[in-house]
Design an enzyme around this catalytic site. Structure first.
Site, PDB file in Angstrom:
ATOM      1  N   HIS A 144       0.824  -1.201   0.000  1.00  0.00           N
ATOM      2  CA  HIS A 144       0.000   0.000   0.000  1.00  0.00           C
ATOM      3  C   HIS A 144       0.863   1.258   0.000  1.00  0.00           C
ATOM      4  O   HIS A 144       1.972   1.273   0.529  1.00  0.00           O
ATOM      5  CB  HIS A 144      -0.907   0.029   1.235  1.00  0.00           C
ATOM      6  N   CYS A 212       0.342   1.954  -5.637  1.00  0.00           N
ATOM      7  CA  CYS A 212      -0.656   2.722  -6.386  1.00  0.00           C
ATOM      8  C   CYS A 212      -0.147   4.112  -6.769  1.00  0.00           C
ATOM      9  O   CYS A 212       0.754   4.662  -6.150  1.00  0.00           O
ATOM     10  CB  CYS A 212      -1.946   2.855  -5.587  1.00  0.00           C
TER      11      CYS A 212
END
Length: 368
Positions: A144, A212
């Site tokens: 993440h 991301c």
């Protein structure tokens, strides 16, 4: 007629009272939304940190070799590196990751698997279809960039040549950062055995970090930030630590630069225990104030010393706390804190797991 000495006040109309209550409800919802953001971006990281600490304690890997009161610097080894671990299962600890560019004490676990559960609980996951540390090919990792400890939040700060260090139970693998690419989630070639010559037999040992892009997004990120590195050397944990993780103190002793210093919040075993003690404190203060003062606000209203207040959710709650205003405010603050703890412990995890809108806000970042 108002009693002598009490000034009459003009009460709001029913319509204005309703608007006031609606306004209080909206303020409460705004506070809950702010708490959800805090839970997503901060508390999930606390939970991940605690889980990683517990995982490292269960495997009981040995500390790097030391000499006297200091730590030895492991010498780079020649020849093909050993491959470790030899057997992996979903959720098992594969390795630990150290990236000095991210901070002196920065370290994260890497577990097997890139499911949302594994990334949320452990921070980083190994693509099961990719190679293991030491193997020729591509050791690919997902993590993440926002929330859940945001392990790859600062990949955009990596510079060419920066060490990306992997530790397994017995070995160190020191990779060097080479370059990055921003791509779409469907670009699975970035985690192939040779990401620069897809389909060819790999001859180099790569590491790939996927996360991301952009870092913060109200919906699933539209792109992925891919960072690559190539193996520089390997070393034995029994020989010490890599020079990239060694530091010298004021006495000239070599120390392992990374010291595990868990945050205060990560030491909290369960928010359920916190909630229990908070409610015990509330009951004790409530009963003490009830015995000493009872409900002065309600009494003064009932006896006509104060005008009957307008409709208000917050006012209703405050007036039903015993004691003077200071004690009332303290009790309401304790209740608000208890409510926030309950949201963190039960409500927000349920929303993120079951409500589509909140599921979309989850920062699941693996390249699939």
């Amino acid at each position: 007629m108002a009693r002598h000495g009490v000034l009459p006040t003009r009460q709001r109309s029913v319509g204005f009272s309703i608007l006031g209550v609606i306004g209080e409800i909206l303020l409460t919802l705004a506070a809950v939304c702010a708490l959800y953001i805090a839970w997503q971006l901060w508390w999930t990281g606390v939970v991940a940190e605690r889980t990683q600490m517990e995982t490292r304690q269960t495997v009981s890997w040995s500390d790097p070799a030391s000499s006297g009161s200091g730590t030895q610097v492991a010498q780079p080894q020649q020849g093909d590196p050993p491959v470790q671990p030899s057997v992996v299962t979903d959720g098992s600890l594969v390795a630990q990751l150290y990236i000095p560019r991210f901070g002196l004490n920065w370290q994260r676990n890497i577990v097997e698997g890139i499911s949302a559960e594994q990334l949320a609980k452990h921070g980083l996951g190994h693509y099961p279809t990719s190679q293991l540390p030491g193997q020729i090919g591509n050791f690919a990792i997902a993590g993440h960039r926002g929330g859940y400890g945001e392990p790859l939040a600062y990949v955009d700060q990596l510079q060419e040549g920066d060490p990306i260090i992997i530790r397994t139970q017995d070995y160190w693998y020191v990779y060097r950062y080479t370059k990055y690419k921003i791509t779409v989630p469907e670009d699975v070639a970035v985690v192939s055995p040779d990401p620069f010559n897809v389909g060819a037999t790999p001859t180099h040992r790569y590491i790939t970090l996927t996360t991301c892009e952009p870092r913060y997004s109200p919906t699933p990120a539209t792109h992925r930030w891919i960072s690559w590195g190539e193996l520089d050397y390997w070393a034995k944990v029994s020989d010490g630590v890599p020079k990239e993780l060694a530091a010298t103190d004021s006495s000239g002793q070599v120390k392992f630069a990374v010291q595990e210093t868990p945050s205060v919040f990560a030491r909290v075993s369960s928010l359920t225990d916190v909630l229990m003690w908070v409610m015990i404190a509330y009951v004790v203060i409530y009963l003490a104030a009830l015995v000493a003062w009872r409900y002065p606000a309600l009494r003064s209203i009932r006896e006509g010393e104060r005008p009957r207040p307008d409709a208000s959710l917050y006012g209703w709650l405050l007036r039903r706390q015993p004691g003077p205003v200071v004690i009332q405010l303290l009790l309401v603050a304790i209740l608000a804190f208890a409510g926030a703890v309950a949201l963190f412990q039960w409500a927000f995890p349920w929303l993120a797991s079951n409500v589509p809108m909140f599921q979309l806000m989850s920062a699941y970042v693996s390249v699939e």
